[in-house]
Write a protein that holds these residues in place. Structure first.
Motif, mmCIF file in Angstrom:
data_model
loop_
_atom_site.group_PDB
_atom_site.id
_atom_site.type_symbol
_atom_site.label_atom_id
_atom_site.label_comp_id
_atom_site.label_asym_id
_atom_site.label_seq_id
_atom_site.Cartn_x
_atom_site.Cartn_y
_atom_site.Cartn_z
ATOM 1 N N GLY A 19 0.825 -1.189 0.000
ATOM 2 C CA GLY A 19 0.000 0.000 0.000
ATOM 3 C C GLY A 19 0.870 1.254 0.000
ATOM 4 N N SER A 20 0.233 2.411 0.104
ATOM 5 C CA SER A 20 0.976 3.663 0.088
ATOM 6 C C SER A 20 0.230 4.724 0.894
ATOM 7 N N VAL A 72 -2.498 0.992 6.988
ATOM 8 C CA VAL A 72 -2.312 0.760 5.556
ATOM 9 C C VAL A 72 -2.715 -0.678 5.235
ATOM 10 N N HIS A 73 -3.524 -0.843 4.165
ATOM 11 C CA HIS A 73 -3.950 -2.164 3.695
ATOM 12 C C HIS A 73 -3.292 -2.479 2.363
ATOM 13 N N TYR A 87 5.658 4.969 -0.934
ATOM 14 C CA TYR A 87 5.303 3.763 -1.662
ATOM 15 C C TYR A 87 5.732 2.498 -0.898
ATOM 16 N N GLU A 88 5.259 1.345 -1.395
ATOM 17 C CA GLU A 88 5.734 0.010 -1.022
ATOM 18 C C GLU A 88 5.685 -0.221 0.488
ATOM 19 N N LEU A 89 4.542 0.085 1.085
ATOM 20 C CA LEU A 89 4.339 -0.140 2.513
ATOM 21 C C LEU A 89 3.549 -1.434 2.717
ATOM 22 N N GLU A 90 4.102 -2.341 3.517
ATOM 23 C CA GLU A 90 3.370 -3.560 3.829
ATOM 24 C C GLU A 90 2.178 -3.233 4.727
ATOM 25 N N VAL A 112 12.978 3.811 10.348
ATOM 26 C CA VAL A 112 12.400 4.411 9.148
ATOM 27 C C VAL A 112 12.115 3.299 8.139
ATOM 28 N N ILE A 113 10.865 3.112 7.778
ATOM 29 C CA ILE A 113 10.471 2.088 6.811
ATOM 30 C C ILE A 113 10.520 2.625 5.398
#
Length: 810
Positions: free
Chosen positions: A26-27, A107-108, A71-74, A56-57
């Motif tokens: 997700g983002s 975030v989904h 971007y690119e968040l689990e 920091v992810i």
């Protein structure tokens, strides 16, 4: 934009290369703006953490519209923080500076969380003046009173406003500095702050950036409207202002004065508080004959002056005939060099310094003769020019440096100071002086260049003499920009500007000399810069927000910037060395300087250097992509530049599209159509490498096109690669306020360095510098006298190194 910024992180040696699934992420997206002005804030760092003050992810930088996307968040909970920089306060979502009070954001997979916006509290560049205007007699507020702000009480206003029904006014967007404020209303006397009737007596008002100067109040006298008389008193022959001339106002020229005053150093006077009616004005000064307005010698001949309530009657000027004992004259004639005929209305000026201001002047008559008197005994320089003719210095010299002197003796006339002007050409000169800013001493052999376009090539140049003066002539009438530079000194654009885009223009007129174009150069440690422009290859128009990077050869040091709306850029505060310069913009094909696509073929640039320009071509605009990863040895290669060439491309041919690799080495080349392509990856200080076989697109995107660059110097041995895999560096808490703990693992005994750098590459702290055995270690760092911001912690173990971003939030 985010992908482009990864190039900088890679070149700084970041080791935060995180791998993960590209599916189902997700983002988070939103805007960052100034909560006071609602203006978007560009260049602000936005970080997503797994917990407040944790790891920091993901991170991003806001674009010119203040937008960002993480971007690119689990799937999970995140905490978002914006670093405000030097001018704005940092903030956690939602609207708190305290990480412990930060709200989580859920975030989904496959979804985007919108409107995670931040309104930051920022310091303003401007200030305000506020106050109230009331009636002095009643104390009631005055609506629609007109308030004006001046930088010079005798000049034009720079801002104004009207009061509201409560008598309040507010004038903002004032630059920091000193001002004078005047208020006026219909039926009321005007007033300068603080309770002054005249501009020469007005009190100053200080405005500071980001602050409001309040209580600049006025109590206007509105019961008996009065008016003012203002004007100037000058010497009739020299036209110089007369200081402390006595000016008196009479209701009858045969009566006693009703008001009087004295002129200031500019010869200006002002008499206010006059009831509406008819008046007569008289002026007198030491060693000068008295005079009634308008050039009348006798009171019965004096011209009346009408004064209206709440108005200023200006232009009541006097030109007094004054005695000048012990002076001499210069006389001569001005003729046309070709025809020999006299030149009427030629302008003749007399100087004590040919590079200074004239001390006297005159125009020729119809026979070409002129006379300039009341000159004190001494040595002078004389110039003459006329419309359509070149300026000339006596005797037949084109330049002030070569002018012959003219001696004037008291009680005598120096005659035959004649001029024959060339009225064929129409050029002018620029003259000035270059000095050392710190010592004030003249700089010899400083190079002065003249430009019609500050980003183009010079059209003329000259060097200063031992006295620091320069002179550049034969310039066509028009607008120019002037730059001065000397050995071991920073270059400077006129007027005291460091950047060409900020340079003030200089107007040159035919037959005239534009003087006092002076420079004071900073001759301390030199600020090394690279300047240039990025334009559209087809139209020649500047490209806004193009990324330009300077990458030092054989090191990981790099700096970047973005172009302005005209395509101009400037990268400064560089350390000495050779750089490869790269430019890229959305919708265009990136390239190295000078017009190449392999960094090995790039022309190295050693600052200071200007004219490093790029002309970018458009990439294709189809909807298919080629995707893959770039590796350096076994590790991902962020910051690589990946190009797609047509199958039959020849050496040096322009690619059809380009992309940059992300932190995990992945890339996606957009805008491609069906066909066969050669894919090439190039990263500074690594060999440029092509995918071993052509890649064909048929009906959709092509994935898995992975490229392995040749090994870099730090990965030439198996020992180093193993050491890199065995090394570890972490930082907690991050961001931090007071101190931070850096934990690290050493895989084998070796020389170890743990250092802190700022984003310019400057070393700010060395925490460890010794030989250590295999094991786990830690070190603590507390910044001293450092500003808040993003820093790089670098761990070096032998020839291997990795880095971690840390954020100092004071």
């Amino acid at each position: 934009m985010k992908r482009l910024l990864f190039v900088l992180v890679a070149l700084l040696g970041s080791a935060s290369f995180m791998c993960g699934s590209a599916f189902g992420w997700g983002s988070i997206t939103g805007d960052v703006y100034d909560e006071t002005t609602w203006e978007p804030l560009a260049g602000k760092y936005v970080h997503a953490y797994d917990e407040p003050g944790g790891t920091v992810i993901e991170w991003a930088v806001t674009d010119s519209l203040g937008n960002y996307t993480l971007y690119e968040l689990e799937q999970g909970l995140y905490y978002v923080w914006v670093y405000g920089g030097e001018n704005c306060a940092s903030e956690w979502w939602e609207d708190t500076p305290d990480p412990e009070q930060a709200d989580p954001i859920e975030v989904h997979d496959g979804e985007t969380v919108y409107h995670i916006d931040f309104g930051l509290t920022c310091e303003a560049d401007y200030g305000c003046i506020t106050g109230r205007v009331t009636d002095e007699g009643t104390g009631q507020p005055i609506n629609d009173a007109f308030v004006r702000v001046y930088t010079d009480p005798f000049g034009d206003p720079v801002a104004d406003a009207f009061t509201n029904v409560y008598g309040h006014y507010e004038i903002c967007e004032l630059e920091q500095g000193i001002y004078f404020v005047h208020a006026h209303a219909q039926g009321c006397e005007g007033e300068w702050w603080d309770n002054q009737c005249c501009p020469g007596d007005a009190d100053t008002v200080e405005v500071r950036a980001g602050q409001t100067t309040d209580h600049i109040d006025f109590a206007l006298e509105c019961e008996h409207p009065t008016g003012c008389i203002t004007g100037r008193v000058v010497d009739q022959e020299t036209e110089e202002p007369i200081h402390e001339a006595y000016v008196a106002i009479y209701s009858s020229p045969r009566g006693a004065p009703v008001a009087h005053t004295y002129t200031n150093e500019h010869g200006v006077y002002e008499i206010c508080g006059l009831e509406p009616g008819i008046y007569y004005a008289f002026a007198h000064a030491y060693e000068c004959e008295g005079e009634w307005y308008n050039n009348r010698r006798r009171p019965e001949n004096a011209d009346p002056i009408e004064v209206h309530g709440n108005q200023i009657t200006d232009g009541i000027n006097f030109s007094l005939l004054c005695e000048h004992p012990g002076t001499g004259c210069i006389v001569g004639r001005v003729t046309d060099e070709e025809t020999g005929g006299p030149i009427n209305d030629a302008f003749v000026r007399v100087y004590t310094d040919p590079f200074g201001d004239p001390v006297a002047d005159a125009f020729t008559g119809i026979e070409g003769y002129y006379e300039i008197c009341e000159l004190e005994q001494g040595v002078y320089f004389v110039s003459a020019h006329a419309h359509g003719c070149d300026l000339e210095w006596y005797e037949n010299k084109c330049c002030p440096r070569e002018a012959d002197s003219v001696e004037v003796r008291a009680g005598q006339t120096t005659d035959h100071i004649d001029f024959t002007l060339d009225c064929g050409e129409h050029t002018g000169c620029i003259v000035g002086r270059v000095t050392n800013e710190e010592t004030g001493e003249p700089i010899n052999d400083a190079l002065v260049r003249i430009y019609t376009n500050p980003f183009g090539d010079p059209v003329a140049q000259g060097f200063t003499g031992w006295d620091g003066y320069y002179e550049i002539c034969e310039l066509e009438q028009g607008i120019y920009f002037v730059h001065a530079h000397a050995r071991e000194c920073d270059g400077e654009w006129y007027d005291n500007k460091s950047r060409p885009g900020q340079a003030d223009s200089v107007e040159v007129r035919a037959g005239q000399t534009t003087d006092h174009i002076d420079f004071t150069l900073d001759c301390g440690p030199q600020n090394l810069c690279i300047w240039g422009r990025v334009v559209d290859e087809e139209t020649g128009y500047g490209i806004n927000d193009a990324l330009v990077m300077a990458m030092m050869l054989d090191t990981s040091y790099a700096k970047y910037t973005f172009t302005n709306q005209y395509g101009h850029y400037e990268i400064c505060e560089l350390i000495p060395g050779e750089y490869v310069i790269f430019a890229h913009a959305g919708g265009y094909i990136g390239e190295f300087y000078d017009n190449v696509y392999r960094w090995e073929e790039a022309t190295p640039v050693s600052p200071p250097e200007d004219g490093i320009d790029f002309s970018l071509g458009h990439r294709y605009h189809d909807n298919k992509m080629i995707k893959g990863k770039v590796y350096c040895g076994v590790d991902p290669a962020p910051g690589a530049l990946v190009y797609a060439y047509s199958e039959n491309a020849t050496l040096g041919q322009e690619p059809v599209s380009s992309a940059t690799t992300q932190e995990d080495g992945s890339y996606a080349i957009p805008g491609l159509s069906n066909g066969t392509y050669i894919i090439t990856a190039s990263r500074v200080n690594d060999p440029t490498t092509s995918y071993p076989v052509p890649v064909t697109i048929k009906n959709g995107d092509v994935n898995g096109i992975d490229i392995h660059l040749g090994a870099t110097r730090v990965e030439e041995s198996v020992v180093t690669r193993t050491s890199l895999r065995g090394m570890f560096l972490s930082a907690t808490p991050n961001p931090f306020r007071d101190g931070i703990r850096l934990s690290y693992t050493i895989p084998a005994a070796s020389m170890v360095k743990l250092q802190i750098f700022d984003l310019s590459g400057r070393l700010v702290a060395t925490l460890v510098d010794e030989t250590l055995g295999q094991g786990v270690y830690s070190a603590e760092w507390t910044p001293e006298r450092l500003s808040s911001g993003l820093y790089i912690s670098r761990l070096s173990c032998g020839e291997a190194s990795l880095a971690q971003k840390i954020v100092f939030a004071r």
